[in-house]
Design an enzyme around this catalytic site. Structure first.
Site, PDB file in Angstrom:
ATOM      1  N   GLU A  10      10.036 -14.597 -18.901  1.00  0.00           N
ATOM      2  CA  GLU A  10       9.869 -13.355 -18.822  1.00  0.00           C
ATOM      3  C   GLU A  10       8.702 -12.688 -19.771  1.00  0.00           C
ATOM      4  O   GLU A  10       7.949 -11.839 -19.445  1.00  0.00           O
ATOM      5  CB  GLU A  10      11.174 -12.323 -19.164  1.00  0.00           C
ATOM      6  CG  GLU A  10      10.934 -10.987 -18.869  1.00  0.00           C
ATOM      7  CD  GLU A  10      10.246 -10.521 -17.401  1.00  0.00           C
ATOM      8  OE1 GLU A  10       9.893  -9.281 -17.422  1.00  0.00           O
ATOM      9  OE2 GLU A  10      10.375 -11.287 -16.450  1.00  0.00           O
ATOM     10  N   TRP A  38      -3.728  -1.918  -1.359  1.00  0.00           N
ATOM     11  CA  TRP A  38      -3.709  -3.027  -2.100  1.00  0.00           C
ATOM     12  C   TRP A  38      -4.242  -4.229  -1.189  1.00  0.00           C
ATOM     13  O   TRP A  38      -3.559  -4.276  -0.035  1.00  0.00           O
ATOM     14  CB  TRP A  38      -2.349  -3.569  -2.591  1.00  0.00           C
ATOM     15  CG  TRP A  38      -2.273  -4.796  -3.379  1.00  0.00           C
ATOM     16  CD1 TRP A  38      -2.503  -4.945  -4.713  1.00  0.00           C
ATOM     17  CD2 TRP A  38      -2.002  -6.226  -2.932  1.00  0.00           C
ATOM     18  NE1 TRP A  38      -2.364  -6.214  -5.161  1.00  0.00           N
ATOM     19  CE2 TRP A  38      -2.217  -7.115  -4.105  1.00  0.00           C
ATOM     20  CE3 TRP A  38      -1.756  -6.896  -1.712  1.00  0.00           C
ATOM     21  CZ2 TRP A  38      -1.942  -8.459  -4.085  1.00  0.00           C
ATOM     22  CZ3 TRP A  38      -1.388  -8.081  -1.734  1.00  0.00           C
ATOM     23  CH2 TRP A  38      -1.659  -8.833  -2.807  1.00  0.00           C
ATOM     24  N   ASN A  51       0.485  -0.235   6.141  1.00  0.00           N
ATOM     25  CA  ASN A  51       0.755  -0.887   5.048  1.00  0.00           C
ATOM     26  C   ASN A  51       1.404  -2.273   5.529  1.00  0.00           C
ATOM     27  O   ASN A  51       2.451  -2.051   6.407  1.00  0.00           O
ATOM     28  CB  ASN A  51       2.001  -0.375   4.115  1.00  0.00           C
ATOM     29  CG  ASN A  51       2.670  -1.222   3.307  1.00  0.00           C
ATOM     30  OD1 ASN A  51       2.140  -2.181   2.750  1.00  0.00           O
ATOM     31  ND2 ASN A  51       3.721  -0.522   2.477  1.00  0.00           N
ATOM     32  N   GLY A  52       1.088  -3.515   5.275  1.00  0.00           N
ATOM     33  CA  GLY A  52       1.538  -4.597   5.705  1.00  0.00           C
ATOM     34  C   GLY A  52       0.459  -5.674   6.166  1.00  0.00           C
ATOM     35  O   GLY A  52      -0.879  -5.695   5.639  1.00  0.00           O
ATOM     36  N   LYS A  83       3.520  -3.014  -7.443  1.00  0.00           N
ATOM     37  CA  LYS A  83       4.816  -2.597  -7.679  1.00  0.00           C
ATOM     38  C   LYS A  83       5.765  -3.339  -6.662  1.00  0.00           C
ATOM     39  O   LYS A  83       6.691  -4.179  -7.203  1.00  0.00           O
ATOM     40  CB  LYS A  83       5.310  -1.300  -7.981  1.00  0.00           C
ATOM     41  CG  LYS A  83       6.591  -1.113  -8.441  1.00  0.00           C
ATOM     42  CD  LYS A  83       6.789  -1.656  -9.858  1.00  0.00           C
ATOM     43  CE  LYS A  83       8.063  -1.153 -10.434  1.00  0.00           C
ATOM     44  NZ  LYS A  83       8.152  -1.910 -11.770  1.00  0.00           N
ATOM     45  N   GLU A 139       0.612 -10.613 -17.155  1.00  0.00           N
ATOM     46  CA  GLU A 139       0.657  -9.333 -16.053  1.00  0.00           C
ATOM     47  C   GLU A 139      -0.470  -8.354 -16.773  1.00  0.00           C
ATOM     48  O   GLU A 139      -1.255  -7.636 -15.934  1.00  0.00           O
ATOM     49  CB  GLU A 139       1.863  -8.878 -15.769  1.00  0.00           C
ATOM     50  CG  GLU A 139       2.836  -9.629 -15.028  1.00  0.00           C
ATOM     51  CD  GLU A 139       4.178  -8.737 -14.395  1.00  0.00           C
ATOM     52  OE1 GLU A 139       4.426  -9.003 -13.461  1.00  0.00           O
ATOM     53  OE2 GLU A 139       4.654  -8.488 -15.525  1.00  0.00           O
ATOM     54  N   HIS A 144       7.543 -32.231 -25.065  1.00  0.00           N
ATOM     55  CA  HIS A 144       7.178 -33.177 -23.721  1.00  0.00           C
ATOM     56  C   HIS A 144       6.116 -32.714 -23.111  1.00  0.00           C
ATOM     57  O   HIS A 144       5.719 -32.755 -21.789  1.00  0.00           O
ATOM     58  CB  HIS A 144       8.387 -32.868 -22.782  1.00  0.00           C
ATOM     59  CG  HIS A 144       9.580 -33.662 -23.258  1.00  0.00           C
ATOM     60  ND1 HIS A 144       9.789 -35.166 -23.083  1.00  0.00           N
ATOM     61  CD2 HIS A 144      10.739 -33.476 -24.070  1.00  0.00           C
ATOM     62  CE1 HIS A 144      11.024 -35.305 -23.764  1.00  0.00           C
ATOM     63  NE2 HIS A 144      11.597 -34.344 -24.369  1.00  0.00           N
ATOM     64  N   LYS A 198       5.114 -10.947 -18.798  1.00  0.00           N
ATOM     65  CA  LYS A 198       4.613  -9.772 -18.959  1.00  0.00           C
ATOM     66  C   LYS A 198       3.245  -9.587 -19.934  1.00  0.00           C
ATOM     67  O   LYS A 198       2.290  -8.945 -19.740  1.00  0.00           O
ATOM     68  CB  LYS A 198       5.583  -9.144 -20.255  1.00  0.00           C
ATOM     69  CG  LYS A 198       7.093  -8.442 -19.596  1.00  0.00           C
ATOM     70  CD  LYS A 198       6.762  -7.268 -18.600  1.00  0.00           C
ATOM     71  CE  LYS A 198       7.500  -7.307 -17.502  1.00  0.00           C
ATOM     72  NZ  LYS A 198       7.612  -8.550 -16.657  1.00  0.00           N
ATOM     73  N   CYS A 238       0.904  -1.090  -0.084  1.00  0.00           N
ATOM     74  CA  CYS A 238      -0.037   0.020   0.158  1.00  0.00           C
ATOM     75  C   CYS A 238       0.901   1.162   0.007  1.00  0.00           C
ATOM     76  O   CYS A 238       2.096   1.122   0.283  1.00  0.00           O
ATOM     77  CB  CYS A 238      -1.034   0.085   1.291  1.00  0.00           C
ATOM     78  SG  CYS A 238      -1.896  -1.484   1.411  1.00  0.00           S
ATOM     79  N   ARG A 248       1.959   0.986  -5.996  1.00  0.00           N
ATOM     80  CA  ARG A 248       1.758   0.215  -4.761  1.00  0.00           C
ATOM     81  C   ARG A 248       0.532  -0.304  -4.404  1.00  0.00           C
ATOM     82  O   ARG A 248       0.596  -1.317  -3.642  1.00  0.00           O
ATOM     83  CB  ARG A 248       2.410   1.136  -3.617  1.00  0.00           C
ATOM     84  CG  ARG A 248       3.688   1.671  -3.630  1.00  0.00           C
ATOM     85  CD  ARG A 248       4.173   2.285  -2.507  1.00  0.00           C
ATOM     86  NE  ARG A 248       4.289   1.407  -1.420  1.00  0.00           N
ATOM     87  CZ  ARG A 248       5.577   0.763  -1.068  1.00  0.00           C
ATOM     88  NH1 ARG A 248       6.285   0.870  -1.818  1.00  0.00           N
ATOM     89  NH2 ARG A 248       5.765  -0.189  -0.144  1.00  0.00           N
TER      90      ARG A 248
END
Length: 615
Positions: free
Chosen positions: A488, A75, A101-102, A610, A495, A511, A492, A2, A27
């Site tokens: 990666e 968040w 935050n946490g 983030k 996301e 496979h 992306k 947050c 955040r």
């Protein structure tokens, strides 16, 4: 997770807090709130949604005046995103107001205990439990707010950054941190509070960063008091000068921060090796490596710990370190590392990678490694971050602020730093010849120009994105150094577009994943000339025979893949070890354009934040 902003001083607090929250939305952005005290009344406004929703609502519902205020963008951890669960939260008396935050892991036990003493709760959050615990301590112990915060925090289990004030004493704000970042901006007769320095960068260049298990009492016209939460010992706060500029966190004419950051990569990469790479003298200078060279050279192995995109950079580094420096490397998810009782010895070197330097899982892995006697080296982007302080030594990437939630320049600059370290160790060990070393330095120095060349395919990539924007699934394939790039690239796409995507080693296609391939499946294949090229071409032929749609990432001038693929995107030629710095560029752009064409919020994708500062 947050974002926290606070202000106390002679200015109007509201515009500082609102603008600060906008800069911290990376955040968290599922709800937001603000509390202001004008000397007489406490005014609180909060809402589900983004900061712009809070701004619109607050302008209608409250008088936006006052010289003391706190704000929050969330968040969600405990409780769904709605108006009630949004921060700030009151104590039962209405006197104490908190933002947090946490995560408080023992909140349920504390809630039951407080409920038995008559406390009631309006929200589903752990934060409301914490503010009432502080009030309960304050009343029972008959202590001031700062002492009540300290006693309460010694009863909780979890992580936090908090800011709390008492409307009956509106000349102070009490803040504290454990596992979540918190900075204090020190102005002239005024103070700012924020999760990072961006909300107050235009007001002051002086900042204090709280360490874990520290709290600060911030009073008007008085010096800041910093104390240890556990033992109440005093701490002499270190005021450091900020080097970040406001221009660095603005969009600079781009539609999105993510696109701006993709295009910043040539400069970010050159900034990362500038002052460290001297091609004329054929040397690499990194004091943090030189000072600890004996530890690196004596290491039985290197263990890389990271999460997400940083983990992919670590996988690239595994190839680089083993190939060039001939040091065994293991790459671990930081989130799993400490939970499997890993074998760590004093002869291990741990490299911890994190863009923000605040990743909770990576910090936990660092602490475990240190407790076992290992040497811990950090790679991160944020000066003064927790990982920078927790590690024995380290190197910054110098990528500049990365605001877009989906990392781009973090990935390429992390690889750049790790390549420099590997080359320096290879030279020290004698596992690379003088001519090869010089060749690597030359090629690395040329990478920024080659990235600029790769970016010239933007319009072509946008056309390809338009063709495949409605795909439900996508497969990414690569080999060797470019297998992590496939991972990666898939990440992306997931996301920011919410399209299911998987990255695989190209040879593993047979496979299992080959069963998914049909005429509706786009497959992105990284097929550069250096590195198992013939094998990858063979994989492409297997895809073609099953009618899969092939998007080939190829070296300039390629002929073989062009004859087989439905689309090709060219990148300049370079050494195999450096190719991930180029092949990742079209994958970033492809994901970006697909997301934009689908109307997604590119900079703030759903459910993500983030900096992941809770487990």
């Amino acid at each position: 997770m947050c974002g926290i902003v606070g202000y106390i001083g002679p200015r109007e607090a509201y515009p500082i807090i609102i603008e600060g929250l906008k800069r911290l939305e990376y955040r968290g952005y599922d709800s937001a709130g603000i509390a202001l005290f004008d000397g007489n009344d406490l005014k609180v406004c909060k809402t589900k949604g983004k900061v712009i929703d809070l701004e619109n609502k607050s302008q209608k519902e409250i008088s936006n005046t006052g010289h003391l205020g706190i704000g929050h963008t969330r968040w969600a951890t405990h409780g769904v995103p709605n108006d009630v669960n949004s921060h700030p939260h009151y104590s039962n008396s209405g006197n104490l107001v908190i933002i947090h935050n946490g995560i408080i892991e023992n909140y349920d036990t504390l809630k039951k205990e407080l409920s038995s003493r008559g406390y009631t709760f309006k929200s589903d959050t752990d934060t409301e439990v914490l503010v009432n615990l502080i009030e309960d301590v304050k009343n029972k112990e008959n202590v001031k707010l700062g002492k009540a915060v300290q006693i309460a925090l010694n009863q909780i289990i979890g992580a936090y950054a908090i800011a709390v004030f008492d409307k009956t004493h509106p000349d102070e704000i009490v803040i504290a941190r454990l596992g979540s970042p918190l900075a204090i901006g020190v102005g002239k007769n005024e103070y700012f509070i924020a999760s990072d320095a961006s909300p107050f960068i235009e007001y002051t260049k002086n900042a204090i960063y709280l360490e874990d298990e520290e709290m600060a009492i911030i009073r008007l016209n008085k010096d800041i008091k910093v104390r240890k939460i556990k033992d109440d010992s005093t701490v002499d706060p270190y005021v450091q000068a900020l080097k970040m500029n406001l221009d660095q966190i603005e969009k600079g004419g781009f539609d999105h921060f993510m696109l701006k950051e993709i295009y910043e990569q040539p400069k970010a990469i050159s900034d990362t090796y500038r002052g460290r790479l001297n091609r004329e003298e054929a040397i690499i200078k990194m004091s943090s490596v030189e000072d600890n060279m004996k530890k690196f050279l004596a290491a039985d192995r290197i263990i890389i710990v990271a999460c997400g995109t940083s983990w992919h950079a670590g996988l690239v580094a595994e190839y680089i370190f083993e190939d060039l420096a001939r040091i065994p490397v293991e790459v671990e998810y930081a989130s799993e590392f400490r939970y499997r009782n890993p074998i760590i010895t004093e002869k291990d070197v741990i490299i911890a990678i994190s863009q923000s330097g605040e990743t909770a899982d990576t910090l936990a892995a660092i602490k475990l490694a240190k407790s076992k006697g290992a040497f811990v080296f950090g790679v991160c982007n944020v000066v003064g971050s927790s990982i920078a302080r927790e590690t024995h030594a380290g190197a910054y990437t110098h990528a500049g602020p990365e605001i877009g939630v989906a990392s781009t320049k973090a990935f390429t600059t992390q690889i750049t730093v790790l390549t420099l370290i590997a080359l320096r160790l290879a030279r020290a060990k004698g596992t690379i010849s003088s001519s090869d070393f010089r060749h690597h330095l030359l090629e690395l120095e040329m990478i920024p120009k080659k990235v600029e060349k790769a970016l010239e395919s933007d319009e072509h990539i946008k056309m390809i994105a338009d063709i495949y924007k409605n795909s439900r699934n996508c497969l990414y394939l690569g080999r060797g150094y470019n297998f992590p790039v496939a991972l990666e690239g898939a990440l992306k796409l997931k996301e920011i577009s919410y399209i299911h995507a998987e990255g695989y080693p190209a040879a593993e296609m047979k496979h299992g994943p080959i069963a998914l391939i049909d005429e509706n499946m786009p497959i992105v294949v990284i097929a550069t000339k250096k590195g198992h090229y013939e094998k990858v071409v063979s994989n492409i032929q297997e895809i073609k025979s099953r009618k899969g749609k092939i998007i080939g990432i190829v070296t300039e001038g390629d002929v073989d893949v062009r004859e087989l693929a439905d689309h090709v995107i060219e990148v300049p030629e370079t050494l195999e070890a450096l190719s991930p710095l180029l092949t990742t560029i079209p994958l970033q752009l492809l994901s970006y354009h697909i997301a934009v064409l689908l109307g997604k919020n590119v900079d703030q994708p759903r459910n993500l934040a983030k900096s992941v500062t809770v487990e």
